[in-house]
Every structure is written in structure tokens, then in C-alpha cells.
Design an enzyme around this catalytic site. Structure first.
Site, PDB file in Angstrom:
ATOM      1  N   LYS A 193      11.651   0.892  10.907  1.00  0.00           N
ATOM      2  CA  LYS A 193      12.032   1.663   9.799  1.00  0.00           C
ATOM      3  C   LYS A 193      13.459   2.601  10.274  1.00  0.00           C
ATOM      4  O   LYS A 193      13.499   2.960  11.601  1.00  0.00           O
ATOM      5  CB  LYS A 193      11.205   2.542   8.931  1.00  0.00           C
ATOM      6  CG  LYS A 193      10.029   1.293   8.480  1.00  0.00           C
ATOM      7  CD  LYS A 193       8.785   2.280   7.742  1.00  0.00           C
ATOM      8  CE  LYS A 193       7.782   1.193   7.059  1.00  0.00           C
ATOM      9  NZ  LYS A 193       6.910   2.029   6.277  1.00  0.00           N
ATOM     10  N   ASN A 198       6.324   6.687   8.841  1.00  0.00           N
ATOM     11  CA  ASN A 198       5.506   6.017   9.760  1.00  0.00           C
ATOM     12  C   ASN A 198       6.205   4.650  10.271  1.00  0.00           C
ATOM     13  O   ASN A 198       5.643   3.883  11.079  1.00  0.00           O
ATOM     14  CB  ASN A 198       4.175   5.406   9.005  1.00  0.00           C
ATOM     15  CG  ASN A 198       4.491   4.386   8.019  1.00  0.00           C
ATOM     16  OD1 ASN A 198       5.781   4.020   7.740  1.00  0.00           O
ATOM     17  ND2 ASN A 198       3.317   3.706   7.237  1.00  0.00           N
ATOM     18  N   GLU A 254       8.453 -12.459   3.012  1.00  0.00           N
ATOM     19  CA  GLU A 254       9.330 -11.595   3.619  1.00  0.00           C
ATOM     20  C   GLU A 254      10.005 -11.890   4.605  1.00  0.00           C
ATOM     21  O   GLU A 254      11.170 -11.537   4.722  1.00  0.00           O
ATOM     22  CB  GLU A 254       8.277 -10.305   4.472  1.00  0.00           C
ATOM     23  CG  GLU A 254       7.632  -9.433   3.592  1.00  0.00           C
ATOM     24  CD  GLU A 254       6.454  -8.662   4.078  1.00  0.00           C
ATOM     25  OE1 GLU A 254       5.861  -7.969   3.478  1.00  0.00           O
ATOM     26  OE2 GLU A 254       6.227  -8.613   5.382  1.00  0.00           O
ATOM     27  N   TYR A 267       9.297  -4.143  -1.265  1.00  0.00           N
ATOM     28  CA  TYR A 267       7.833  -3.448  -1.721  1.00  0.00           C
ATOM     29  C   TYR A 267       7.472  -3.555  -3.251  1.00  0.00           C
ATOM     30  O   TYR A 267       6.912  -2.686  -3.679  1.00  0.00           O
ATOM     31  CB  TYR A 267       8.217  -1.947  -1.550  1.00  0.00           C
ATOM     32  CG  TYR A 267       8.234  -1.594   0.118  1.00  0.00           C
ATOM     33  CD1 TYR A 267       7.047  -1.814   0.767  1.00  0.00           C
ATOM     34  CD2 TYR A 267       9.264  -0.876   0.611  1.00  0.00           C
ATOM     35  CE1 TYR A 267       7.020  -1.511   2.144  1.00  0.00           C
ATOM     36  CE2 TYR A 267       8.946  -0.503   2.180  1.00  0.00           C
ATOM     37  CZ  TYR A 267       7.874  -0.878   2.714  1.00  0.00           C
ATOM     38  OH  TYR A 267       7.826  -0.836   4.158  1.00  0.00           O
ATOM     39  N   HIS A 273       7.129  -1.262   9.897  1.00  0.00           N
ATOM     40  CA  HIS A 273       6.491  -2.214   8.798  1.00  0.00           C
ATOM     41  C   HIS A 273       5.936  -3.543   9.454  1.00  0.00           C
ATOM     42  O   HIS A 273       6.655  -4.189  10.599  1.00  0.00           O
ATOM     43  CB  HIS A 273       7.495  -2.580   7.728  1.00  0.00           C
ATOM     44  CG  HIS A 273       6.917  -3.733   6.858  1.00  0.00           C
ATOM     45  ND1 HIS A 273       6.019  -3.731   5.856  1.00  0.00           N
ATOM     46  CD2 HIS A 273       7.155  -5.206   7.113  1.00  0.00           C
ATOM     47  CE1 HIS A 273       5.810  -4.644   5.328  1.00  0.00           C
ATOM     48  NE2 HIS A 273       6.316  -5.804   6.120  1.00  0.00           N
TER      49      HIS A 273
HETATM   50  P1  DAT Z   1       1.680  -0.668   5.267  1.00  0.00           P
HETATM   51  O1  DAT Z   1       3.190  -0.346   5.692  1.00  0.00           O
HETATM   52  O2  DAT Z   1       0.636  -0.184   6.415  1.00  0.00           O
HETATM   53  O3  DAT Z   1       1.429  -2.164   5.123  1.00  0.00           O
HETATM   54  P2  DAT Z   1       1.435  -0.366   2.421  1.00  0.00           P
HETATM   55  O4  DAT Z   1       2.024  -1.700   2.160  1.00  0.00           O
HETATM   56  O5  DAT Z   1       0.240   0.154   1.692  1.00  0.00           O
HETATM   57  O6  DAT Z   1       1.212   0.092   4.018  1.00  0.00           O
HETATM   58  O7  DAT Z   1       2.545   0.733   2.057  1.00  0.00           O
HETATM   59  C1  DAT Z   1       3.853   0.716   2.366  1.00  0.00           C
HETATM   60  C2  DAT Z   1       4.425   1.954   2.973  1.00  0.00           C
HETATM   61  O8  DAT Z   1       4.514   2.807   1.613  1.00  0.00           O
HETATM   62  C3  DAT Z   1       3.628   2.492   3.880  1.00  0.00           C
HETATM   63  O9  DAT Z   1       4.139   1.941   5.143  1.00  0.00           O
HETATM   64  C4  DAT Z   1       4.123   3.967   3.646  1.00  0.00           C
HETATM   65  C5  DAT Z   1       4.124   4.223   2.238  1.00  0.00           C
HETATM   66  N1  DAT Z   1       3.093   4.566   1.604  1.00  0.00           N
HETATM   67  C6  DAT Z   1       1.957   3.965   1.471  1.00  0.00           C
HETATM   68  N2  DAT Z   1       0.948   4.686   0.859  1.00  0.00           N
HETATM   69  C7  DAT Z   1       1.634   6.151   0.601  1.00  0.00           C
HETATM   70  C8  DAT Z   1       1.271   7.380   0.226  1.00  0.00           C
HETATM   71  N3  DAT Z   1       0.070   7.369  -0.060  1.00  0.00           N
HETATM   72  N4  DAT Z   1       2.125   8.348   0.134  1.00  0.00           N
HETATM   73  C9  DAT Z   1       3.410   8.332   0.763  1.00  0.00           C
HETATM   74  N5  DAT Z   1       3.980   6.923   1.182  1.00  0.00           N
HETATM   75  C10 DAT Z   1       3.014   6.040   0.989  1.00  0.00           C
HETATM   76 MG    MG Z   2       2.236  -3.143   3.323  1.00  0.00          MG
END
Ligand code: DAT
Ligand code: MG
Length: 153
Positions: free
Chosen positions: A13, A116, A130, A53, A119
């Protein structure tokens, strides 16, 4: 069925790129024994990121997430290998770096869920979707790794 030609989509990212973590992250996937199939540095469009997303479109952080992902270039990659989708997720750590164990990418290299750094696809279906979203078929490079026989029996 587990396949050694399984593929996953991994993206560093904008924060990972800006913080100079590209080499460190690629090193971990290379040293594990996974094969790099495609890679590009790209400033993704908002449309692509909204689609990427789309499953999160009703979450309160969706707009902020798209804005963050659009704030700079990302390194988009496809990695191949046995169980690479699940193992890749283990290497990433938990979504929230606070819950990620030391030794994982998020556990070692970042602090907050909204920054974080990486991805990774979470299923075969999402990996295929994707990869197709981020890459054309011609961008997926066919070659044989000279280490193949030393990684697989
Ligand atoms: P991942 O990236 O581990 O697959 P995800 O698909 O649930 O997680 O979410 C995509 C991204 O969205 C994640 O990397 C960071 C952001 N995100 C997820 N939950 C969040 C939250 N509670 N607050 C802020 N950002 C969040
Ligand atoms: Mg995800």
C-alpha cells in the site's frame, strides 16, 4: 485441491511504498520460496480501488480506505506457489497490526489498522478476481524458476 500453481494478489500500500518497505516485503515472499509472476508500481485510480474493496462498500471506513489507497503509488504483485493464498495471509498477519504476531509483516512493520501497509487476497475467488482486476493476462509472466526442484519434492 492444493496446487503449486496457486496464485495470490499482494499489494504494498502507499504507506509501505513511502516508508521504503518494498524490498523488505518482497524479500519475505522470495525467501519463503514463492515465485513472482507479475509486478508493477502503479498509482491506482479511485474507480479501480472502489472495485477492489467493493465488499466493504457499506463499512464506515470505506471512503477513507479508498482515499488512503489512492494517496500514492502501490506495488501490485502476483505470487505463485503451494497454498500461497493462505500462507500469504499468515505472512501478512491480522488485519489490525495490534493483533498481529511478531514475525508477520504487519506485526513487525506497522502499528495502526488504517495504515497496515499490505494487502493480500483472502480466498481463491478473491485472488482470481483481484488478479484480473489489476493485471492483463499478458502481464502475468510465464517462466520456470530454477529453484523449483529445490522447493518442491
Ligand atoms: P484485510 O486487509 O486484512 O483483508 P479487510 O479486507 O477486512 O482486511 O479490510 C480491508 C482493509 O480495510 C484493511 O486492510 C484495513 C481497512 N480496515 C479494515 N477494518 C478497518 C477498521 N475497523 N477501521 C479502519 N480500517 C479498516
Ligand atoms: Mg481483505
Amino acid at each position: 485441491m492444493a496446487s503449486i500453481s496457486e496464485r495470490t494478489f499482494i499489494a504494498i500500500k502507499p504507506d509501505g511504498v513511502q516508508r521504503g518497505l518494498v524490498g523488505e516485503i518482497i524479500r519475505r515472499f522470495e525467501q519463503k520460496g514463492f515465485k513472482l509472476v507479475a509486478m508493477k508500481l502503479t498509482h491506482a485510480s479511485e474507480d479501480l480501488l472502489r472495485e477492489h474493496y467493493i465488499d466493504l462498500k457499506d463499512r464506515p471506513f470505506y471512503d477513507g480506505l479508498v482515499h488512503y489507497m489512492h494517496s500514492g503509488p502501490v506495488v501490485a504483485m502476483v505470487w505463485e506457489g503451494l497454498n500461497v493464498i493462505k500462507t500469504g495471509r499468515v505472512m501478512l498477519g491480522e488485519t489490525n497490526p495490534m493483533d498481529s504476531k511478531p514475525g508477520t509483516i504487519r506485526g513487525d512493520l506497522c502499528v495502526q489498522v488504517g495504515r497496515n501497509i499490505i494487502h493480500g487476497s483472502d480466498s481463491l475467488e478473491s485472488a482470481e478476481a483481484e488478479i484480473n482486476l489489476w493485471f492483463t493476462p499478458e502481464e502475468l509472466v510465464e517462466y520456470r524458476s530454477c529453484a523449483h526442484e529445490w522447493i518442491y519434492e
